[in-house]
Design a protein around this motif. Sequence first.
Motif, PDB file in Angstrom:
ATOM      1  N   THR A 189       0.561  -1.516   0.033  1.00 31.30           N
ATOM      2  CA  THR A 189       0.081   0.157  -0.040  1.00 31.30           C
ATOM      3  C   THR A 189       1.054   1.006  -0.035  1.00 31.30           C
ATOM      4  O   THR A 189       0.257   1.813  -0.629  1.00 31.30           O
ATOM      5  CB  THR A 189      -0.861  -0.300   1.397  1.00 31.30           C
TER       6      THR A 189
ATOM      7  N   LEU B 194      -6.182   5.343   2.056  1.00 25.94           N
ATOM      8  CA  LEU B 194      -6.356   4.350   2.673  1.00 25.94           C
ATOM      9  C   LEU B 194      -7.544   5.207   3.266  1.00 25.94           C
ATOM     10  O   LEU B 194      -9.132   4.581   3.493  1.00 25.94           O
ATOM     11  CB  LEU B 194      -5.524   4.400   4.267  1.00 25.94           C
TER      12      LEU B 194
ATOM     13  N   THR C 135      -8.693  -0.740   2.407  1.00 21.17           N
ATOM     14  CA  THR C 135      -7.960  -1.749   2.556  1.00 21.17           C
ATOM     15  C   THR C 135      -7.538  -1.470   0.768  1.00 21.17           C
ATOM     16  O   THR C 135      -8.063  -1.793   0.069  1.00 21.17           O
ATOM     17  CB  THR C 135      -8.897  -3.689   2.437  1.00 21.17           C
ATOM     18  N   HIS C 136      -5.465  -3.706   1.152  1.00 24.32           N
ATOM     19  CA  HIS C 136      -5.427  -2.890  -0.847  1.00 24.32           C
ATOM     20  C   HIS C 136      -6.529  -3.589  -1.803  1.00 24.32           C
ATOM     21  O   HIS C 136      -6.973  -3.796  -2.602  1.00 24.32           O
ATOM     22  CB  HIS C 136      -4.215  -4.732  -0.359  1.00 24.32           C
ATOM     23  N   THR C 137      -7.658  -4.893  -1.279  1.00 25.68           N
ATOM     24  CA  THR C 137      -8.790  -5.097  -2.074  1.00 25.68           C
ATOM     25  C   THR C 137      -9.703  -4.355  -2.595  1.00 25.68           C
ATOM     26  O   THR C 137     -10.027  -4.637  -3.382  1.00 25.68           O
ATOM     27  CB  THR C 137      -9.329  -6.445  -0.482  1.00 25.68           C
TER      28      THR C 137
END
Length: 76
Positions: free
Chosen positions: A30, A45, A50-52
């Motif tokens: 991230t 963020l 989230t990264h998802t």
Amino acid sequence: MARPREQAKRAEIAERAVAVLEREGLAISTEHLARAIGVKRPTLLYHFPTHTHVIEAVLGSLLVEQMGFVETRVEK
């Protein structure tokens, strides 16, 4: 009360993330992704918790783009 997410800013970040993820791969951190697209990690963020969420937004935008291309071809 939390401020509402800016949809235009979110879309811009997702669009810039496409190129980075294509080049660097989905396993990019991230922190690295944020730096590569020119935002700070907290900003990334804020828009994508989230990264998802980043991956889902990027894939969603690519699918919409592909759908438009296919629809144009089918209409011809």
